[in-house]
Design a protein around this motif. Structure first.
Motif, PDB file in Angstrom:
ATOM      1  N   LEU A  65      -3.825   4.339   4.914  1.00 19.63           N
ATOM      2  CA  LEU A  65      -3.303   3.649   6.108  1.00 19.63           C
ATOM      3  C   LEU A  65      -1.896   4.138   6.451  1.00 19.63           C
ATOM      4  CD1 LEU A  65      -3.399   1.251   8.215  1.00 19.63           C
ATOM      5  CD2 LEU A  65      -2.304  -0.116   6.424  1.00 19.63           C
ATOM      6  N   ILE A  66      -1.039   4.215   5.443  1.00 25.90           N
ATOM      7  CA  ILE A  66       0.346   4.640   5.681  1.00 25.90           C
ATOM      8  C   ILE A  66       0.394   6.094   6.142  1.00 25.90           C
ATOM      9  CG2 ILE A  66       2.559   5.091   4.537  1.00 25.90           C
ATOM     10  CD1 ILE A  66       1.991   2.641   2.773  1.00 25.90           C
ATOM     11  N   ALA A  67      -0.429   6.940   5.530  1.00 23.16           N
ATOM     12  CA  ALA A  67      -0.452   8.358   5.912  1.00 23.16           C
ATOM     13  C   ALA A  67      -0.890   8.530   7.359  1.00 23.16           C
ATOM     14  CB  ALA A  67      -1.391   9.130   4.984  1.00 23.16           C
ATOM     15  N   THR A  68      -1.744   7.620   7.846  1.00 24.74           N
ATOM     16  CA  THR A  68      -2.263   7.727   9.210  1.00 24.74           C
ATOM     17  C   THR A  68      -1.338   7.084  10.230  1.00 24.74           C
ATOM     18  OG1 THR A  68      -4.525   7.686   8.358  1.00 24.74           O
ATOM     19  CG2 THR A  68      -4.230   7.208  10.702  1.00 24.74           C
ATOM     20  N   ARG A  69      -0.908   5.843   9.949  1.00 24.77           N
ATOM     21  CA  ARG A  69      -0.141   5.072  10.941  1.00 24.77           C
ATOM     22  C   ARG A  69       1.369   5.170  10.764  1.00 24.77           C
ATOM     23  NH1 ARG A  69      -3.326  -0.691  11.724  1.00 24.77           N
ATOM     24  NH2 ARG A  69      -5.417   0.153  12.092  1.00 24.77           N
ATOM     25  N   TYR A  70       1.816   5.387   9.536  1.00 25.01           N
ATOM     26  CA  TYR A  70       3.266   5.415   9.279  1.00 25.01           C
ATOM     27  C   TYR A  70       3.620   6.686   8.502  1.00 25.01           C
ATOM     28  CZ  TYR A  70       2.027   0.524  10.068  1.00 25.01           C
ATOM     29  OH  TYR A  70       1.498  -0.644  10.576  1.00 25.01           O
ATOM     30  N   PRO A  71       3.377   7.848   9.102  1.00 31.16           N
ATOM     31  CA  PRO A  71       3.543   9.115   8.377  1.00 31.16           C
ATOM     32  C   PRO A  71       4.974   9.402   7.952  1.00 31.16           C
ATOM     33  CG  PRO A  71       3.205   9.508  10.731  1.00 31.16           C
ATOM     34  CD  PRO A  71       2.949   8.053  10.500  1.00 31.16           C
ATOM     35  N   ASP A  72       5.963   8.709   8.538  1.00 28.35           N
ATOM     36  CA  ASP A  72       7.353   8.948   8.164  1.00 28.35           C
ATOM     37  C   ASP A  72       7.761   8.166   6.924  1.00 28.35           C
ATOM     38  OD1 ASP A  72       8.418   9.115  11.625  1.00 28.35           O
ATOM     39  OD2 ASP A  72       7.722  10.692  10.275  1.00 28.35           O
ATOM     40  N   THR A  73       6.861   7.337   6.389  1.00 29.83           N
ATOM     41  CA  THR A  73       7.172   6.529   5.213  1.00 29.83           C
ATOM     42  C   THR A  73       6.541   7.150   3.973  1.00 29.83           C
ATOM     43  OG1 THR A  73       7.248   4.502   6.537  1.00 29.83           O
ATOM     44  CG2 THR A  73       6.990   4.245   4.158  1.00 29.83           C
ATOM     45  N   PRO A  74       7.316   7.753   3.075  1.00 33.40           N
ATOM     46  CA  PRO A  74       6.752   8.280   1.822  1.00 33.40           C
ATOM     47  C   PRO A  74       6.198   7.135   0.972  1.00 33.40           C
ATOM     48  CG  PRO A  74       8.974   9.130   2.221  1.00 33.40           C
ATOM     49  CD  PRO A  74       8.756   8.024   3.190  1.00 33.40           C
ATOM     50  N   VAL A  75       5.045   7.328   0.372  1.00 35.88           N
ATOM     51  CA  VAL A  75       4.430   6.291  -0.452  1.00 35.88           C
ATOM     52  C   VAL A  75       4.086   6.865  -1.808  1.00 35.88           C
ATOM     53  CG1 VAL A  75       2.159   6.788   0.552  1.00 35.88           C
ATOM     54  CG2 VAL A  75       2.546   4.607  -0.606  1.00 35.88           C
ATOM     55  N   ALA A  76       4.338   6.085  -2.854  1.00 30.89           N
ATOM     56  CA  ALA A  76       4.047   6.498  -4.224  1.00 30.89           C
ATOM     57  C   ALA A  76       3.081   5.498  -4.852  1.00 30.89           C
ATOM     58  CB  ALA A  76       5.331   6.581  -5.050  1.00 30.89           C
ATOM     59  N   MET A  77       2.192   5.985  -5.694  1.00 29.31           N
ATOM     60  CA  MET A  77       1.196   5.157  -6.364  1.00 29.31           C
ATOM     61  C   MET A  77       1.691   4.741  -7.749  1.00 29.31           C
ATOM     62  SD  MET A  77      -1.910   3.829  -6.499  1.00 29.31           S
ATOM     63  CE  MET A  77      -3.202   4.671  -5.552  1.00 29.31           C
ATOM     64  N   ILE A  78       1.505   3.469  -8.085  1.00 29.44           N
ATOM     65  CA  ILE A  78       1.776   2.976  -9.438  1.00 29.44           C
ATOM     66  C   ILE A  78       0.438   2.945 -10.172  1.00 29.44           C
ATOM     67  CG2 ILE A  78       2.725   1.095 -10.817  1.00 29.44           C
ATOM     68  CD1 ILE A  78       4.199   0.148  -8.285  1.00 29.44           C
ATOM     69  N   THR A  79       0.299   3.761 -11.203  1.00 29.30           N
ATOM     70  CA  THR A  79      -0.991   3.892 -11.887  1.00 29.30           C
ATOM     71  C   THR A  79      -0.906   3.394 -13.324  1.00 29.30           C
ATOM     72  OG1 THR A  79      -0.573   6.114 -12.750  1.00 29.30           O
ATOM     73  CG2 THR A  79      -1.459   5.954 -10.522  1.00 29.30           C
ATOM     74  N   ALA A  80      -2.073   3.103 -13.891  1.00 34.78           N
ATOM     75  CA  ALA A  80      -2.132   2.792 -15.316  1.00 34.78           C
ATOM     76  C   ALA A  80      -1.832   4.051 -16.109  1.00 34.78           C
ATOM     77  CB  ALA A  80      -3.516   2.253 -15.677  1.00 34.78           C
ATOM     78  N   HIS A  81      -1.255   3.881 -17.290  1.00 34.70           N
ATOM     79  CA  HIS A  81      -0.852   5.038 -18.102  1.00 34.70           C
ATOM     80  C   HIS A  81      -2.060   5.925 -18.403  1.00 34.70           C
ATOM     81  CE1 HIS A  81       1.378   7.436 -20.944  1.00 34.70           C
ATOM     82  NE2 HIS A  81       0.448   7.214 -21.880  1.00 34.70           N
ATOM     83  N   VAL A  91      -5.116   9.927 -14.831  1.00 31.33           N
ATOM     84  CA  VAL A  91      -4.811  11.142 -14.079  1.00 31.33           C
ATOM     85  C   VAL A  91      -5.660  11.232 -12.815  1.00 31.33           C
ATOM     86  CG1 VAL A  91      -4.763  13.656 -14.157  1.00 31.33           C
ATOM     87  CG2 VAL A  91      -4.149  12.333 -16.186  1.00 31.33           C
ATOM     88  N   ASP A  92      -6.927  10.821 -12.916  1.00 30.47           N
ATOM     89  CA  ASP A  92      -7.821  10.922 -11.762  1.00 30.47           C
ATOM     90  C   ASP A  92      -7.298  10.115 -10.582  1.00 30.47           C
ATOM     91  OD1 ASP A  92     -10.841  10.953 -13.801  1.00 30.47           O
ATOM     92  OD2 ASP A  92      -9.476  12.569 -13.192  1.00 30.47           O
ATOM     93  N   ALA A  93      -6.832   8.896 -10.851  1.00 32.47           N
ATOM     94  CA  ALA A  93      -6.307   8.045  -9.780  1.00 32.47           C
ATOM     95  C   ALA A  93      -5.060   8.672  -9.159  1.00 32.47           C
ATOM     96  CB  ALA A  93      -5.987   6.648 -10.310  1.00 32.47           C
ATOM     97  N   ALA A  94      -4.223   9.273 -10.000  1.00 36.75           N
ATOM     98  CA  ALA A  94      -3.005   9.907  -9.488  1.00 36.75           C
ATOM     99  C   ALA A  94      -3.352  11.087  -8.585  1.00 36.75           C
ATOM    100  CB  ALA A  94      -2.131  10.372 -10.646  1.00 36.75           C
ATOM    101  N   VAL A  95      -4.332  11.887  -9.004  1.00 36.35           N
ATOM    102  CA  VAL A  95      -4.750  13.036  -8.195  1.00 36.35           C
ATOM    103  C   VAL A  95      -5.332  12.572  -6.866  1.00 36.35           C
ATOM    104  CG1 VAL A  95      -6.368  14.962  -8.063  1.00 36.35           C
ATOM    105  CG2 VAL A  95      -5.114  14.537 -10.182  1.00 36.35           C
ATOM    106  N   ASP A  96      -6.167  11.548  -6.904  1.00 36.71           N
ATOM    107  CA  ASP A  96      -6.746  11.006  -5.662  1.00 36.71           C
ATOM    108  C   ASP A  96      -5.663  10.478  -4.728  1.00 36.71           C
ATOM    109  OD1 ASP A  96      -9.703   9.601  -7.300  1.00 36.71           O
ATOM    110  OD2 ASP A  96      -9.276  11.636  -6.540  1.00 36.71           O
ATOM    111  N   ALA A  97      -4.649   9.846  -5.311  1.00 37.59           N
ATOM    112  CA  ALA A  97      -3.549   9.319  -4.494  1.00 37.59           C
ATOM    113  C   ALA A  97      -2.798  10.444  -3.800  1.00 37.59           C
ATOM    114  CB  ALA A  97      -2.592   8.505  -5.368  1.00 37.59           C
ATOM    115  N   LEU A  98      -2.551  11.524  -4.535  1.00 38.47           N
ATOM    116  CA  LEU A  98      -1.855  12.668  -3.942  1.00 38.47           C
ATOM    117  C   LEU A  98      -2.684  13.298  -2.832  1.00 38.47           C
ATOM    118  CD1 LEU A  98      -0.451  14.301  -7.212  1.00 38.47           C
ATOM    119  CD2 LEU A  98       0.830  12.993  -5.506  1.00 38.47           C
TER     120      LEU A  98
END
Length: 463
Positions: free
Chosen positions: A69-85, A88-95
């Motif tokens: 949603l942020i990448a589409t509607r608010y592209p000027d806002t950098p977003v970072a994912m908080i993942t479980a330790h 890696v798969d979730a982090a890659v998908d987020a990127l």
């Protein structure tokens, strides 16, 4: 006082929210929080953020959906994912979905701070790109053509550039263009208002500090010089630097290295220095308020940005472009400007230059009833009649040029913009409550147009 950077924290764990709020707050950010996707959507719609952190799993959805949603509607806002330790798969998908980075639980505060600094730098670069694409040095006057040609020449050099000009002429924009057109364009552009940093924090802000070096230094901090490594450091209002910081700045420029507060060793820095001020720096050198050796170091090349009144032929095109941009932000068609209104703008001396022109047109757009901006909508200060108080006497004893004034005003608090904004907000909220949130009736009660009210609601962030 500069507007603080803002961040949105989206996580259903209260402890994580509190940790991030505390950490980011100490870095000078204003932080909002949300515990689920629905609340985050509302916050994003109502406010503009420089940074967002979102958890991967939320009660009513996933952080992945929020990132998209942020990448589409608010592209000027950098977003970072908080993942479980270790996820890696979730982090890659987020990127892949558009996140710029991720942080794992349990959160390492040093990693978090570095991530925040990178995110804010990215946000600043995105805003710079948008600003320079929409707001490049516009105008085809001889003065602007000469300025653009000079920028192209000095951009190729690595020499320090001193940008002089009145307040509101666009000195930071000139600095950004020098950076963008030079060999350091891939590196960071770090602007700093020297007058906005408290004296006791200057050394830490510029050079960084080590954990425990002073009370409140709970971790290592990177300074502005380190943040600008490989790029450009823009010192705006450099005349505001106190003498003791001028000495330290001179040494850094000469040695090309910095020593963080509490550190034993110096670190090399590769930074191009651009500086600016609206004050007469040469006069401050003569008065002993600015070091002459530092002046010669930063003033290898001087670039003068002309005031708006010296390029009046650019004003009509500037006005049309500013109105088009403002209307686009409101999602409305751009209004036209009546010919007599264009002439009034061309004749006005603009002591606040381009910044004042933008403010005048922003107000006119909000208060205009129709699709054409008239002279009444501009509400320009009017000159006193000849021979009345407010005119300047000519050398021959006659009447000189009229002085544009807005009348005598009562004393107001020092933070005038914030004071006025609070008054506006209180009046609008009260009118909405009294009219049971009927915006049409509230606008009539306030004596403004419905469009003006809608503009104010968006500007003040009133939902």
């Amino acid at each position: 006082m500069p507007t603080p950077r803002t961040a949105l924290i989206v996580d259903d764990e209260r402890d994580i929210r509190e940790l991030l709020v505390l950490t980011l707050g100490r870095m000078g950010l204003r932080v909002d929080t949300a515990a689920d996707v629905a609340s985050a959507r509302q916050q994003l719609a109502a406010n503009k953020y420089d940074l967002c952190f979102t958890d991967m799993r939320l009660p009513d959805g996933s952080g992945q959906d929020l990132i998209e949603l942020i990448a589409t509607r608010y592209p000027d806002t950098p977003v970072a994912m908080i993942t479980a330790h270790g996820n890696v798969d979730a982090a890659v998908d987020a990127l892949k979905a558009g996140a710029f980075d991720f942080v794992s639980k349990p959160v390492d505060l040093q990693v978090l701070r570095r991530l925040v600094q990178n995110a804010l730098q990215l946000s600043e670069q995105r805003r710079a790109q948008q600003q320079t694409s929409n707001n490049r040095l516009q105008g085809e006057s001889a003065a602007m053509n000469a300025l653009r040609a000079t920028i192209a020449k000095v951009a190729r050099s690595q020499a320090p550039v001193y940008i002089s000009g009145e307040s509101g002429v666009g000195k930071e924009l000139v600095a950004r263009l020098i950076h963008e057109q030079g060999p350091r364009s891939a590196g960071p552009f770090v602007p700093v208002n020297c007058g906005a940093i408290p004296t006791e924090l200057m050394e830490s802000e510029f050079f960084g500090h080590k954990k425990g070096s002073f009370t409140g230094a709970q971790g290592d901090k990177e300074g502005l010089f380190q943040a600008a490594h490989g790029g450009t450091l823009f010192l705006d209002e450099v005349a505001e630097l106190p003498l003791h910081m001028q000495v330290k700045l001179l040494r850094v420029i000469q040695e090309k290295s910095v020593r963080a507060v509490g550190a034993n060793a110096e670190l090399p820095v590769d930074v191009r220095i651009l500086s600016a001020t609206h004050k007469n720096l040469a006069a401050l050198v003569e008065d002993g308020r600015f070091r002459h050796d530092l002046f010669y170091r930063i003033n290898v090349i001087e670039l003068v940005v002309p005031p708006l009144r010296e390029r009046r032929e650019d004003i009509p095109a500037l006005a049309h472009n500013v109105l088009a941009r403002l209307a686009q932000e409101l999602g409305e068609p751009a209004p036209k400007i009546a010919p007599d209104a264009v002439q009034m703008l061309t004749d006005y001396p603009f002591p606040g230059n381009v910044r004042e022109l933008e403010n005048i047109l922003e107000r006119a757009l909000a208060l205009s009833d129709g699709t054409v901006i008239s002279t009444d909508d501009l509400r320009l200060p009017t000159p006193r009649a000849a021979g009345t108080p407010g005119t300047t006497p000519s050398p021959a004893g006659g009447v000189g040029k009229p002085v544009y004034i807005t009348g005598q005003q009562p004393a107001v608090p020092a933070d005038l913009p914030d004071y006025i904004e609070r008054l506006e907000r209180d009046a609008i909220v009260k009118a909405l409550e009294e009219c049971r949130y009927n915006k049409t009736k509230a606008a009539a009660k306030l004596g403004i147009t419905f469009r003006a009210l809608r503009y104010k609601l968006k500007k003040l962030g009133i939902d």
